[in-house]
Design an enzyme around this catalytic site. Structure first.
Site, mmCIF file in Angstrom:
data_model
loop_
_atom_site.group_PDB
_atom_site.id
_atom_site.type_symbol
_atom_site.label_atom_id
_atom_site.label_comp_id
_atom_site.label_asym_id
_atom_site.label_seq_id
_atom_site.Cartn_x
_atom_site.Cartn_y
_atom_site.Cartn_z
ATOM 1 N N HIS A 16 1.619 52.375 -94.615
ATOM 2 C CA HIS A 16 2.893 52.442 -95.313
ATOM 3 C C HIS A 16 3.528 53.801 -94.993
ATOM 4 O O HIS A 16 4.685 53.860 -94.617
ATOM 5 C CB HIS A 16 2.684 52.266 -96.819
ATOM 6 C CG HIS A 16 3.962 52.219 -97.588
ATOM 7 N ND1 HIS A 16 4.940 51.302 -97.310
ATOM 8 C CD2 HIS A 16 4.430 52.994 -98.600
ATOM 9 C CE1 HIS A 16 5.976 51.513 -98.128
ATOM 10 N NE2 HIS A 16 5.685 52.532 -98.912
ATOM 11 N N GLU B 293 -2.383 57.036 -100.035
ATOM 12 C CA GLU B 293 -2.715 55.814 -99.288
ATOM 13 C C GLU B 293 -3.924 56.051 -98.389
ATOM 14 O O GLU B 293 -4.848 55.230 -98.340
ATOM 15 C CB GLU B 293 -1.520 55.375 -98.434
ATOM 16 C CG GLU B 293 -1.835 54.150 -97.569
ATOM 17 C CD GLU B 293 -0.765 53.853 -96.509
ATOM 18 O OE1 GLU B 293 0.149 54.677 -96.323
ATOM 19 O OE2 GLU B 293 -0.878 52.790 -95.857
ATOM 20 N N LYS C 29 7.015 54.643 -89.237
ATOM 21 C CA LYS C 29 8.212 55.124 -89.946
ATOM 22 C C LYS C 29 8.611 56.507 -89.433
ATOM 23 O O LYS C 29 9.743 56.944 -89.640
ATOM 24 C CB LYS C 29 7.962 55.163 -91.453
ATOM 25 C CG LYS C 29 7.823 53.773 -92.079
ATOM 26 C CD LYS C 29 7.681 53.834 -93.585
ATOM 27 C CE LYS C 29 7.572 52.444 -94.210
ATOM 28 N NZ LYS C 29 6.213 51.862 -94.096
ATOM 29 N N PHE D 159 8.532 50.149 -104.818
ATOM 30 C CA PHE D 159 8.901 50.572 -106.165
ATOM 31 C C PHE D 159 8.513 49.480 -107.158
ATOM 32 O O PHE D 159 8.588 48.284 -106.859
ATOM 33 C CB PHE D 159 10.411 50.809 -106.261
ATOM 34 C CG PHE D 159 10.866 52.155 -105.741
ATOM 35 C CD1 PHE D 159 9.974 53.073 -105.202
ATOM 36 C CD2 PHE D 159 12.210 52.513 -105.811
ATOM 37 C CE1 PHE D 159 10.407 54.319 -104.735
ATOM 38 C CE2 PHE D 159 12.656 53.758 -105.348
ATOM 39 C CZ PHE D 159 11.748 54.656 -104.805
#
Lengths: 418, 78
Positions: free
Chosen positions: A310, A320, A341, A406
């Protein structure tokens, strides 16, 4: 038990308007980040994002390729990206000319985390400035999250399950996991599954910046802003785009001689039950999701070769990592783990689907994409191959993608070579 | 061709994404130009903005062709 394989891929990302361009740029270590061009950023704290590039850019996106002109005018960009990515996936799978019987057994599960925020913003301005009688008749159905699945089903005549996941940044992973179950449960033989997002608009950027989630301190160095696991990381960089896969029942794919990329073998879901934006400090929810995915796959720690994290470039990265270490071992039993990302930003509801596609490509090409900007790994990163800066050739038989959102929603998806 | 007709046709081309030469005066929005009922709502709004006219719902329902729109606008603009 019915097995589920991946037979088609489609991508629209800040690094390309198709799968191969995105993948080549990702492996080359390119960054999709830059100053925001989409709107006037005066007064914003965050001035940077990973935008999907315009059609005249070397790897820009041309909406006219697969999306009807009228539809483009009526819907938010996240729907346009989703329709295009779904079209790519169908073309890749050789499924653009399905007979009527197959269309009855083909469905869509393409979601989004937020949906049509840019259109909600602009139409609310119309409402205030011009009155209710000037609000577009296409306002509602051009913003709804399930309208990617809706539009795609209409365009291609797909009458199987029509579904859309909305679980913030876990959407893409949940979409694929849930759709795989629909095939396993015999609701469909083929599912288009994935996620899309486009919220690089004033309200979206301001909202995430106010939630202290966005990086606002690298405005003068956008390409260095997304730096997962690095000591100097300071929030995520917003991305946009879509990822859609064709999921297909294994015997069905074999019978029609389809190209099979990989099999979806594990799916884990959990809730943090902790806080609306912050992850559980010990990563308990993340750990539960990873453990469940492994258990469903019948796999142990040493069976995973690559983890697409993630890893949003926030404080949560090391939480994580600690959770993954507890499941796979302190050295992840030899697995490499990177966060893409760092290159394309955080695609929010699109992230899990785009990243699962990267996992599939890692298996296909036996190479794992890098974590850019990893200059000084933070505490807790020792002993783990985070693939800093340069893509790495290695054996990749099975992969794990993590996506957390979220609300404390977690999803993990494991795919493996067939 | 009148000024109204030119401007109406331009709006139709922009909203429906059709070729300009298909937008003849007797063209029906639904049958010939691929519009649905919501597209017509949107077109009527665009005509109201462009020409500064009010087109009430009962009048809008009777606008089926390009010439219907041109005629209504010419008859009602200030």
């Amino acid at each position: 038990m019915r097995r589920v394989v991946i037979t088609g891929l489609g991508l629209v990302t800040p690094l390309g308007a198709d799968v191969e361009t995105t993948w080549a740029n990702l492996l080359a270590g390119k960054s999709g980040a830059g100053r925001i061009t989409r709107f006037d950023t005066t007064g914003q704290k965050c001035l940077i994002a990973c935008e999907v590039k315009p059609a005249d850019h070397p790897y820009g996106f041309d909406p006219n390729k697969r999306v009807d002109f009228k539809v483009q005018r009526q819907v938010d960009p996240f729907i346009v990206y989703g329709i295009d990515a779904a079209g790519q996936a169908l073309e890749d799978a050789g499924l653009t000319d399905m007979d009527e019987a197959l269309k009855l057994r083909t469905g869509c599960s393409i979601g989004s985390g937020i949906g049509g925020l840019p259109g909600i913003e602009s139409e609310s301005i119309v409402l205030h400035e011009k009155g209710a009688g000037r609000v577009s008749p296409h306002f509602v159905h051009g913003r709804l999250i399930n309208l990617i699945s809706g539009q795609v089903s209409i365009k291609y005549g797909l009458m199987g399950p029509n579904h859309a996941v909305v679980t913030a940044c876990s959407t893409g992973a949940h979409s694929i996991g849930d759709a795989a179950r629909m095939i396993r449960d015999d609701d469909a033989d083929i599912m288009l599954a994935g996620g899309s997002e486009s919220t690089i608009n004033p309200l979206g950027v301001a909202g995430f910046a106010q939630a202290r989630a966005l990086n606002c301190s690298y405005n003068d160095r956008p390409e260095q802003a997304s730096r997962p696991y690095d000591k100097d990381r300071d929030g995520f960089v917003m991305g946009e785009g879509a990822g859609v896969v064709v999921l297909e029942e294994y015997e069905h794919a074999k019978a029609r001689g389809a190209k099979i990329y990989a099999e979806v073998v594990g799916y884990g879901l959990s809730g943090d039950a902790y806080h609306v934006t912050a992850p559980h400090p010990e990563g308990k929810g993340a750990e539960l999701a990873v453990r469940m995915a492994l258990r469903k796959a019948g796999m142990g720690p040493g069976d995973i070769d690559y983890v697409n994290a993630h890893g949003t470039s926030t404080m949560a990265d090391t939480i994580e990592l600690a959770a993954v270490k507890r499941v796979l071992g302190d050295d992840l039993s030899g697995a490499s783990m990177s966060s893409t990302k760092s290159a394309i930003g955080h695609l929010l509801g699109g992230a899990g689907a785009v990243e699962t596609i990267f996992c599939v490509l890692a298996i296909r090409d036996q190479i794992v994409p890098p974590t850019l900007n990893l200059d000084t790994p933070d505490e807790g990163c020792e002993g783990v191959d985070l693939v800093p800066k340069v893509a790495k050739k290695r054996v990749v038989r099975a992969t794990l993608n993590n996506s957390f959102g979220f609300g404390g929603t977690n999803a993990s998806v494991i795919v493996k070579a067939i | 061709m009148s000024d109204t007709a030119d401007r109406v046709k331009k709006i139709v081309v922009e909203h429906l994404g059709v070729e300009a030469d298909k937008v003849t005066e007797d063209a029906s929005f639904i049958d010939d130009l691929g519009a649905d009922s919501l597209d017509i709502v949107e077109l009527v709004m665009a005509f109201e903005e462009e020409f500064g006219v009010e087109i009430p719902d009962d009048a809008a329902e009777k606008i089926a062709t390009v010439s219907d729109a041109i005629k209504y606008i010419d008859d009602n603009k200030g």
